[in-house]
Design a protein around this motif. Sequence first.
Motif, short mmCIF file in Angstrom:
data_model
loop_
_atom_site.label_atom_id
_atom_site.label_comp_id
_atom_site.label_asym_id
_atom_site.label_seq_id
_atom_site.Cartn_x
_atom_site.Cartn_y
_atom_site.Cartn_z
N GLU A 177 6.74 4.49 -14.16
CA GLU A 177 7.50 3.53 -13.31
C GLU A 177 6.83 3.30 -11.94
N ARG A 178 5.64 3.88 -11.63
CA ARG A 178 4.99 3.72 -10.45
C ARG A 178 4.18 2.73 -10.22
N ASP A 179 4.58 1.44 -10.33
CA ASP A 179 3.68 0.35 -10.31
C ASP A 179 3.83 -0.59 -8.92
N ASP A 180 3.39 -1.54 -8.89
CA ASP A 180 3.33 -2.48 -7.62
C ASP A 180 4.74 -2.71 -7.28
N ALA A 181 5.82 -3.27 -8.02
CA ALA A 181 7.05 -3.35 -7.88
C ALA A 181 7.81 -2.14 -7.51
N TRP A 182 7.52 -1.17 -7.97
CA TRP A 182 8.18 0.23 -7.46
C TRP A 182 7.85 0.39 -6.04
N ALA A 183 6.66 0.30 -5.61
CA ALA A 183 6.24 0.64 -4.63
C ALA A 183 6.55 -0.65 -3.36
N GLU A 184 6.75 -1.86 -3.76
CA GLU A 184 7.21 -2.79 -2.99
C GLU A 184 9.01 -2.46 -2.74
N ARG A 185 9.59 -2.07 -3.68
CA ARG A 185 10.82 -1.76 -3.53
C ARG A 185 11.18 -0.75 -2.43
N ILE A 186 10.36 0.27 -2.65
CA ILE A 186 10.31 1.30 -1.49
C ILE A 186 9.91 0.94 -0.21
N ALA A 187 9.04 0.02 -0.19
CA ALA A 187 8.47 -0.17 1.16
C ALA A 187 9.62 -1.27 2.00
N GLU A 188 10.41 -1.84 1.17
CA GLU A 188 11.59 -2.96 1.65
C GLU A 188 12.58 -1.86 2.20
N ARG A 189 12.76 -0.78 1.52
CA ARG A 189 13.93 0.07 2.24
C ARG A 189 13.43 0.78 3.34
N ALA A 190 11.98 1.10 3.52
CA ALA A 190 11.30 2.20 4.67
C ALA A 190 11.43 1.57 5.99
N ASP A 208 -8.39 11.71 15.53
CA ASP A 208 -7.55 10.69 15.41
C ASP A 208 -7.83 9.62 14.38
N THR A 209 -8.60 9.65 13.53
CA THR A 209 -9.29 8.54 12.75
C THR A 209 -8.77 8.56 11.40
N VAL A 210 -8.07 7.81 10.98
CA VAL A 210 -7.46 7.67 9.40
C VAL A 210 -8.17 6.60 8.74
N ASP A 211 -8.64 6.98 7.50
CA ASP A 211 -9.31 5.89 6.45
C ASP A 211 -8.97 6.41 5.17
N VAL A 212 -9.50 5.72 4.34
CA VAL A 212 -9.10 5.84 2.93
C VAL A 212 -10.48 5.92 2.17
N VAL A 213 -10.36 7.06 1.15
CA VAL A 213 -11.72 7.17 0.31
C VAL A 213 -11.10 7.03 -1.00
N SER A 214 -12.07 6.21 -1.81
CA SER A 214 -11.37 5.99 -3.12
C SER A 214 -12.26 5.39 -4.25
N GLU A 215 -12.09 5.82 -5.42
CA GLU A 215 -12.72 4.92 -6.76
C GLU A 215 -11.54 4.53 -7.32
N GLY A 216 -10.40 4.27 -6.84
CA GLY A 216 -9.40 3.66 -7.37
C GLY A 216 -8.55 2.75 -6.57
N ARG A 217 -7.21 2.78 -6.46
CA ARG A 217 -6.21 1.66 -5.91
C ARG A 217 -5.23 2.31 -5.06
N TRP A 218 -5.23 1.60 -3.88
CA TRP A 218 -3.90 1.98 -2.88
C TRP A 218 -3.55 1.15 -2.23
N ARG A 219 -2.42 1.44 -1.68
CA ARG A 219 -1.50 0.28 -0.90
C ARG A 219 -0.78 0.80 0.46
N LEU A 220 -0.84 0.15 1.43
CA LEU A 220 -0.48 0.47 2.61
C LEU A 220 0.69 -0.48 3.29
N PHE A 221 1.94 0.10 3.59
CA PHE A 221 2.89 -1.00 3.97
C PHE A 221 3.39 -0.36 5.53
N PRO A 222 3.67 -1.08 6.48
CA PRO A 222 3.33 -2.52 6.51
C PRO A 222 1.72 -2.79 6.56
#
Length: 222
Positions: A177-190, A208-222
Amino acid sequence: MEFLLTASGLRNETLRDALRDMLGKPFGSANVVFVPTASVAEPGDHGWLVADMNRLHGLGWRQFDVLELNGLPRRTVLDRLLRADVVYVEGGNQYHLARSITGNDLAGGFLEALESRVYVGVSAGSMIFSRNLTEHSADVIGDAADLHALGATTLEPPFGLFDWYLKPHLYSPDFPERDDAWAERIAERADFPLYFIDDETAVRIRDDTVDVVSEGRWRLFP
């Protein structure tokens, strides 16, 4: 403080390289402590826990310690953390993990240990540093049942270091169930920022530096 907050551990070379860089020496010259506490609150098959422990052990540490946060004297727990170069905290129920830290008065000593160590979180172990780890976020995210399963309705965040919240296992076949639509629904409520990361991704914090390391996919809201 240095954190590598993953969804499913060190699953790829990019994440392992990130940890090597943060550690500043070979794994074979370092001690790791593996904390399984969050996992014991999860029912059912724990093959995922065994697989991740074996993957971590296979990196060839000088010493591989396993430390449960409940049931031992506070000083014993903190001394074991201080003997490690890497503190690796496994997944499971993030609310049980948070309550184990606060209930055993470990938060202050835990943070003191992390001032000179690298912290690697897996799923629940990556979620406990947000100041938004509360009963409110449980309702927003939709996992209040995991809190209520512990016989609790409220939650005090043990550390409150970050204003953003991390939600793991985006696009995971284990959580279909954890697809883009799921993430967007949560982000709208948060009413707080949210990182959604897949199982090949980590959020890295160095001072104090935050970044993302990845071989995959991720999203940040807002």
